[in-house]
Scaffold this motif. Sequence first.
Motif, mmCIF file in Angstrom:
data_model
loop_
_atom_site.group_PDB
_atom_site.id
_atom_site.type_symbol
_atom_site.label_atom_id
_atom_site.label_comp_id
_atom_site.label_asym_id
_atom_site.label_seq_id
_atom_site.Cartn_x
_atom_site.Cartn_y
_atom_site.Cartn_z
ATOM 1 N N LEU A 14 0.820 -1.213 0.000
ATOM 2 C CA LEU A 14 0.000 0.000 0.000
ATOM 3 C C LEU A 14 0.855 1.265 0.000
ATOM 4 C CD1 LEU A 14 -2.856 -1.064 2.434
ATOM 5 C CD2 LEU A 14 -3.076 -0.562 -0.012
ATOM 6 N N ASP A 15 1.930 1.268 0.790
ATOM 7 C CA ASP A 15 2.824 2.435 0.832
ATOM 8 C C ASP A 15 3.419 2.716 -0.549
ATOM 9 O OD1 ASP A 15 2.453 2.835 3.553
ATOM 10 O OD2 ASP A 15 4.325 1.839 4.146
ATOM 11 N N VAL A 16 3.943 1.674 -1.159
ATOM 12 C CA VAL A 16 4.588 1.830 -2.465
ATOM 13 C C VAL A 16 3.563 2.261 -3.513
ATOM 14 C CG1 VAL A 16 5.733 0.562 -4.336
ATOM 15 C CG2 VAL A 16 6.528 0.311 -1.974
ATOM 16 N N THR A 17 2.396 1.644 -3.494
ATOM 17 C CA THR A 17 1.345 2.008 -4.449
ATOM 18 C C THR A 17 0.971 3.463 -4.307
ATOM 19 O OG1 THR A 17 0.476 -0.253 -4.420
ATOM 20 C CG2 THR A 17 -0.998 1.476 -5.224
ATOM 21 N N GLU A 18 0.751 3.891 -3.085
ATOM 22 C CA GLU A 18 0.377 5.287 -2.857
ATOM 23 C C GLU A 18 1.454 6.243 -3.353
ATOM 24 O OE1 GLU A 18 -0.217 8.438 0.757
ATOM 25 O OE2 GLU A 18 -0.605 6.325 1.205
ATOM 26 N N LYS A 19 2.699 5.965 -3.037
ATOM 27 C CA LYS A 19 3.792 6.853 -3.457
ATOM 28 C C LYS A 19 3.918 6.919 -4.973
ATOM 29 C CE LYS A 19 6.378 6.386 0.790
ATOM 30 N NZ LYS A 19 7.350 5.601 1.526
ATOM 31 N N LEU A 20 3.841 5.766 -5.613
ATOM 32 C CA LEU A 20 3.974 5.741 -7.075
ATOM 33 C C LEU A 20 2.797 6.433 -7.764
ATOM 34 C CD1 LEU A 20 5.364 2.122 -7.605
ATOM 35 C CD2 LEU A 20 6.614 4.290 -7.867
ATOM 36 N N ILE A 21 1.604 6.190 -7.283
ATOM 37 C CA ILE A 21 0.422 6.822 -7.878
ATOM 38 C C ILE A 21 0.472 8.329 -7.659
ATOM 39 C CG2 ILE A 21 -2.083 7.079 -7.600
ATOM 40 C CD1 ILE A 21 -2.158 4.037 -7.170
ATOM 41 N N TYR A 22 0.865 8.747 -6.464
ATOM 42 C CA TYR A 22 0.933 10.184 -6.179
ATOM 43 C C TYR A 22 1.993 10.862 -7.045
ATOM 44 C CZ TYR A 22 1.053 14.552 -3.539
ATOM 45 O OH TYR A 22 1.003 15.885 -3.175
ATOM 46 N N LYS A 23 3.080 10.163 -7.279
ATOM 47 C CA LYS A 23 4.169 10.740 -8.070
ATOM 48 C C LYS A 23 3.852 10.757 -9.566
ATOM 49 C CE LYS A 23 9.040 10.234 -9.135
ATOM 50 N NZ LYS A 23 10.211 9.368 -9.084
ATOM 51 N N SER A 24 3.284 9.650 -10.083
ATOM 52 C CA SER A 24 3.173 9.515 -11.535
ATOM 53 C C SER A 24 1.780 9.217 -12.069
ATOM 54 C CB SER A 24 4.108 8.398 -12.003
ATOM 55 O OG SER A 24 5.432 8.673 -11.619
ATOM 56 N N ASP A 32 4.321 -4.307 -12.898
ATOM 57 C CA ASP A 32 5.752 -4.616 -12.889
ATOM 58 C C ASP A 32 6.520 -3.617 -12.028
ATOM 59 O OD1 ASP A 32 5.424 -6.817 -14.524
ATOM 60 O OD2 ASP A 32 5.878 -5.720 -16.369
ATOM 61 N N LEU A 33 6.169 -2.343 -12.150
ATOM 62 C CA LEU A 33 6.823 -1.311 -11.342
ATOM 63 C C LEU A 33 6.505 -1.502 -9.862
ATOM 64 C CD1 LEU A 33 8.525 1.273 -11.170
ATOM 65 C CD2 LEU A 33 6.415 2.580 -11.590
ATOM 66 N N LEU A 34 5.268 -1.838 -9.550
ATOM 67 C CA LEU A 34 4.889 -2.087 -8.147
ATOM 68 C C LEU A 34 5.682 -3.254 -7.562
ATOM 69 C CD1 LEU A 34 1.022 -1.640 -8.359
ATOM 70 C CD2 LEU A 34 2.575 -0.316 -6.941
ATOM 71 N N VAL A 35 5.780 -4.340 -8.327
ATOM 72 C CA VAL A 35 6.520 -5.521 -7.874
ATOM 73 C C VAL A 35 7.978 -5.155 -7.617
ATOM 74 C CG1 VAL A 35 7.430 -7.751 -8.660
ATOM 75 C CG2 VAL A 35 4.988 -7.235 -8.913
ATOM 76 N N LYS A 36 8.577 -4.471 -8.571
ATOM 77 C CA LYS A 36 9.996 -4.109 -8.464
ATOM 78 C C LYS A 36 10.233 -3.153 -7.294
ATOM 79 C CE LYS A 36 13.719 -1.931 -11.039
ATOM 80 N NZ LYS A 36 14.094 -1.213 -12.247
ATOM 81 N N THR A 37 9.414 -2.119 -7.181
ATOM 82 C CA THR A 37 9.623 -1.097 -6.148
ATOM 83 C C THR A 37 9.320 -1.627 -4.752
ATOM 84 O OG1 THR A 37 9.007 0.558 -7.795
ATOM 85 C CG2 THR A 37 9.097 1.289 -5.516
ATOM 86 N N SER A 41 6.576 -10.236 -4.600
ATOM 87 C CA SER A 41 6.164 -10.918 -5.824
ATOM 88 C C SER A 41 4.777 -10.446 -6.258
ATOM 89 C CB SER A 41 6.145 -12.431 -5.604
ATOM 90 O OG SER A 41 5.100 -12.773 -4.708
ATOM 91 N N ARG A 42 4.510 -10.630 -7.520
ATOM 92 C CA ARG A 42 3.181 -10.323 -8.061
ATOM 93 C C ARG A 42 2.127 -11.148 -7.313
ATOM 94 N NH1 ARG A 42 1.557 -8.215 -13.273
ATOM 95 N NH2 ARG A 42 3.753 -7.958 -13.719
ATOM 96 N N LYS A 43 2.483 -12.402 -7.018
ATOM 97 C CA LYS A 43 1.581 -13.289 -6.289
ATOM 98 C C LYS A 43 1.233 -12.695 -4.914
ATOM 99 C CE LYS A 43 1.182 -18.079 -4.762
ATOM 100 N NZ LYS A 43 1.835 -19.374 -4.679
ATOM 101 N N THR A 51 -7.341 -7.117 -7.870
ATOM 102 C CA THR A 51 -7.097 -6.338 -9.088
ATOM 103 C C THR A 51 -6.265 -5.108 -8.749
ATOM 104 O OG1 THR A 51 -9.044 -4.933 -8.821
ATOM 105 C CG2 THR A 51 -9.354 -7.003 -10.048
ATOM 106 N N LYS A 52 -5.691 -4.517 -9.765
ATOM 107 C CA LYS A 52 -4.963 -3.264 -9.577
ATOM 108 C C LYS A 52 -5.925 -2.181 -9.088
ATOM 109 C CE LYS A 52 -2.416 0.345 -11.972
ATOM 110 N NZ LYS A 52 -1.982 0.869 -13.256
#
Length: 192
Positions: A14-24, A32-37, A41-43, A51-52
């Motif tokens: 959730l933290d990573v998702t929020e930061k990435l969405i807020y930024k971009s 793929d970016l969420l998994v990497k950051t 795992s995607r699983k 869902t996303k």
Amino acid sequence: MNEITSNDTRDIILDVTEKLIYKSGIAATGMDLLVKTAGVSRKSIYRYFTTKDELVVAALQRRDLRWMHWFRSEVGKAPTPAARLLKLFTVLGDWFASEDFRGCAFINTSGETGDPQDPVRVVAREHKQKLLDYAVELCKAHISEKPGTGDPEEQARQLLILIDGAITVALVMGDRSAADNAQCMARKLLDL
């Protein structure tokens, strides 16, 4: 040995998702970016969110709770109802000056959805309603100390426009003084 619990993993996602969405934005934040950051795992992501879209909504709901708590706490430090109304804009100005300011996450993500019933739009509407309710609360407190100074619901709706307008101008125009300008307008509106 420190073991990561499932709640920790969910919070990281959730933290990573929020930061990435807020930024971009939502569209630029792929799985793929969420998994990497996030370093998961995607699983793991799909274990918590089917869902996303579900993940985005959960991240925005979490941001709403945190942002509203922060905003109310900062504004609430002012000593009087009138001072709290003006502090709305002082707090916004401090936020605009922060290094990670990217505008309102709820306005930004709403702009990425066309359907008014999209869950992202629903979360954004709920956030703005909470902000409006808080403004009504502040206006009622002010009017109770200074009777006859207006209709609190009407004033709150106007303040919400000033708040969101200042946020938008600060982001789009890069005008960090937008909060000061909105505060001047609020003084006139509220006869302060």
